[in-house]
Scaffold this active site. Sequence first.
Site, mmCIF file in Angstrom:
data_model
loop_
_atom_site.group_PDB
_atom_site.id
_atom_site.type_symbol
_atom_site.label_atom_id
_atom_site.label_comp_id
_atom_site.label_asym_id
_atom_site.label_seq_id
_atom_site.Cartn_x
_atom_site.Cartn_y
_atom_site.Cartn_z
ATOM 1 C CG HIS A 24 -5.449 -6.114 -0.232
ATOM 2 N ND1 HIS A 24 -6.683 -6.089 0.377
ATOM 3 C CD2 HIS A 24 -5.543 -7.036 -1.233
ATOM 4 C CE1 HIS A 24 -7.484 -6.952 -0.238
ATOM 5 N NE2 HIS A 24 -6.822 -7.541 -1.214
ATOM 6 C CD GLU A 68 -8.674 -9.245 -3.519
ATOM 7 O OE1 GLU A 68 -9.414 -8.802 -2.614
ATOM 8 O OE2 GLU A 68 -7.530 -9.688 -3.291
ATOM 9 C CG ASN A 96 -3.444 -2.231 7.007
ATOM 10 O OD1 ASN A 96 -3.297 -1.890 5.835
ATOM 11 N ND2 ASN A 96 -4.519 -2.866 7.438
ATOM 12 C CE1 TYR A 123 -9.517 -3.083 0.482
ATOM 13 C CE2 TYR A 123 -8.704 -0.951 -0.238
ATOM 14 C CZ TYR A 123 -8.499 -2.163 0.390
ATOM 15 O OH TYR A 123 -7.271 -2.455 0.940
ATOM 16 C CB THR A 175 -7.095 -5.648 10.080
ATOM 17 O OG1 THR A 175 -7.603 -6.813 9.415
ATOM 18 C CG2 THR A 175 -7.472 -4.411 9.295
ATOM 19 C CE LYS A 228 -4.047 -2.023 2.365
ATOM 20 N NZ LYS A 228 -4.912 -1.906 3.584
#
Length: 136
Positions: free
Chosen positions: A118, A129, A115, A52, A94, A12
């Site tokens: 993913h 995905e 975080n 998402y 998470t 991310k």
Amino acid sequence: MSSIEQALSIIKPDAVERNLDNEIKEMFKHKGFKIIKDKKIQIAKNEAEQFYKVHETKPFYNDLCTYLSSGPIVVMVLEKENAVLGNRKLMGATNPKDAEDGTIRKKYGISIDKNSVHGSDSVENAKIEIDFFFKD
Ligand code: IDP
Ligand code: MG
């Protein structure tokens, strides 16, 4: 019976921004994941919203989509036996505060929203995905 699986992984924006992508890739390789596909991209907000969509009713949905589209990300297809579960284990909880030692989120995560990674949560979603990012 062997069950070679593929999982989608995203490094991310918080982690790419700190130049952690190579270190995170090394953690995957060290655990025996093959990185089959790999690209650094930046996505538009509407693409993040589509990705998402499962979270669209959550209070954090808008911030999450703004965040995922805020800077470059690295998307990868990981392959290994039981890759989906193995990746979830390596990522950690998470919320980085709850993540166990040795996990990516424990090591690099900043907060529940930043975080660092993913990972697909099921084999079925992994296929969706992977198609989302790598269908030509
Ligand atoms: P996961 O990434 O561990 O699968 P999900 O529940 O699928 O977690 O949530 C997707 C992402 O949404 C999380 O990685 C995190 O960045 C963000 N998120 C989840 N819960 C919260 C929250 O309570 N506040 C803010 N962001 C959240
Ligand atoms: Mg999830």
